[in-house]
Design a protein around this motif. Structure first.
Motif, PDB file in Angstrom:
ATOM      1  N   ALA A  69     -12.565  -2.771 -38.407  1.00 55.45           N
ATOM      2  CA  ALA A  69     -11.333  -2.648 -37.546  1.00 55.45           C
ATOM      3  C   ALA A  69     -11.713  -3.241 -36.179  1.00 55.45           C
ATOM      4  O   ALA A  69     -12.956  -3.051 -35.610  1.00 55.45           O
ATOM      5  CB  ALA A  69     -10.713  -1.155 -37.273  1.00 55.45           C
ATOM      6  N   THR A  70     -11.067  -4.020 -35.589  1.00 57.74           N
ATOM      7  CA  THR A  70     -11.226  -4.918 -34.338  1.00 57.74           C
ATOM      8  C   THR A  70     -10.246  -4.270 -33.323  1.00 57.74           C
ATOM      9  O   THR A  70      -8.928  -4.416 -33.787  1.00 57.74           O
ATOM     10  CB  THR A  70     -11.154  -6.177 -34.210  1.00 57.74           C
ATOM     11  OG1 THR A  70     -11.907  -6.777 -35.317  1.00 57.74           O
ATOM     12  CG2 THR A  70     -11.197  -6.834 -32.809  1.00 57.74           C
TER      13      THR A  70
ATOM     14  N   THR B  38     -15.296  -3.702 -32.212  1.00 63.73           N
ATOM     15  CA  THR B  38     -15.585  -3.419 -33.708  1.00 63.73           C
ATOM     16  C   THR B  38     -15.893  -2.186 -34.073  1.00 63.73           C
ATOM     17  O   THR B  38     -16.730  -1.630 -33.816  1.00 63.73           O
ATOM     18  CB  THR B  38     -16.319  -4.492 -34.304  1.00 63.73           C
ATOM     19  OG1 THR B  38     -15.959  -5.864 -33.675  1.00 63.73           O
ATOM     20  CG2 THR B  38     -16.187  -4.545 -35.718  1.00 63.73           C
TER      21      THR B  38
ATOM     22  N   TYR C 120      -6.538   0.090 -47.948  1.00 64.90           N
ATOM     23  CA  TYR C 120      -5.992  -0.323 -46.684  1.00 64.90           C
ATOM     24  C   TYR C 120      -5.301   0.548 -46.256  1.00 64.90           C
ATOM     25  O   TYR C 120      -5.338   0.701 -45.020  1.00 64.90           O
ATOM     26  CB  TYR C 120      -5.144  -1.731 -47.021  1.00 64.90           C
ATOM     27  CG  TYR C 120      -4.794  -2.361 -45.701  1.00 64.90           C
ATOM     28  CD1 TYR C 120      -5.719  -3.129 -44.983  1.00 64.90           C
ATOM     29  CD2 TYR C 120      -3.650  -1.953 -45.057  1.00 64.90           C
ATOM     30  CE1 TYR C 120      -5.401  -3.632 -44.029  1.00 64.90           C
ATOM     31  CE2 TYR C 120      -3.153  -2.638 -44.004  1.00 64.90           C
ATOM     32  CZ  TYR C 120      -4.115  -3.452 -43.250  1.00 64.90           C
ATOM     33  OH  TYR C 120      -3.711  -3.961 -41.875  1.00 64.90           O
TER      34      TYR C 120
ATOM     35  N   VAL D 259      -6.100  -4.708 -33.195  1.00 61.03           N
ATOM     36  CA  VAL D 259      -5.986  -6.231 -33.374  1.00 61.03           C
ATOM     37  C   VAL D 259      -6.054  -6.615 -34.749  1.00 61.03           C
ATOM     38  O   VAL D 259      -5.119  -7.548 -35.153  1.00 61.03           O
ATOM     39  CB  VAL D 259      -7.093  -6.800 -32.616  1.00 61.03           C
ATOM     40  CG1 VAL D 259      -6.819  -8.360 -32.318  1.00 61.03           C
ATOM     41  CG2 VAL D 259      -7.072  -6.358 -31.396  1.00 61.03           C
ATOM     42  N   ARG D 260      -7.074  -6.134 -35.513  1.00 65.09           N
ATOM     43  CA  ARG D 260      -7.277  -6.626 -37.049  1.00 65.09           C
ATOM     44  C   ARG D 260      -7.978  -5.659 -37.728  1.00 65.09           C
ATOM     45  O   ARG D 260      -8.870  -4.907 -37.305  1.00 65.09           O
ATOM     46  CB  ARG D 260      -8.136  -7.940 -36.896  1.00 65.09           C
ATOM     47  CG  ARG D 260      -8.620  -8.608 -37.978  1.00 65.09           C
ATOM     48  CD  ARG D 260      -9.387  -9.704 -37.902  1.00 65.09           C
ATOM     49  NE  ARG D 260     -10.014 -10.223 -39.113  1.00 65.09           N
ATOM     50  CZ  ARG D 260     -11.082 -10.104 -39.698  1.00 65.09           C
ATOM     51  NH1 ARG D 260     -11.920  -9.480 -39.073  1.00 65.09           N
ATOM     52  NH2 ARG D 260     -11.342 -10.826 -40.865  1.00 65.09           N
TER      53      ARG D 260
ATOM     54  N   ALA E  46      -9.549  -5.395 -41.533  1.00 66.28           N
ATOM     55  CA  ALA E  46      -9.996  -6.122 -42.740  1.00 66.28           C
ATOM     56  C   ALA E  46     -10.835  -5.574 -43.589  1.00 66.28           C
ATOM     57  O   ALA E  46     -11.801  -4.732 -43.226  1.00 66.28           O
ATOM     58  CB  ALA E  46     -10.211  -7.569 -42.633  1.00 66.28           C
TER      59      ALA E  46
END
Length: 75
Positions: A33-34, A45, A53, A70-71, A73
């Protein structure tokens, strides 16, 4: 009654690979995760383990105090 019982009573054999698929569904996977700090705008990070997910998103949301996601993945 469970569908596996219905298939068993009907004489239908277990599908090949079912045990392996169930094992993979239950094991935890790694996610990255960001996140960005709301006050300083610094990016960080985080690494975590989750089943899927959705589970990873729930875990990240508990760590977001003062940060914005932010992200997210799979690693």
């Amino acid at each position: 009654m469970d569908w596996t019982e219905i298939l068993d009573r009907g004489g239908v054999p277990e599908p090949p690979g079912r045990a392996d698929a169930l094992r993979r569904m239950r094991e935890e996977r790694r996610f990255v995760a960001t996140v960005r700090s709301r006050s300083t705008q610094l990016v960080k990070t985080l690494r975590l383990e989750a089943r899927d997910y959705s589970d990873a998103l729930i875990k990240v949301r508990s760590m977001l105090a003062g940060h914005t996601l932010v992200r997210l993945a799979e690693d």
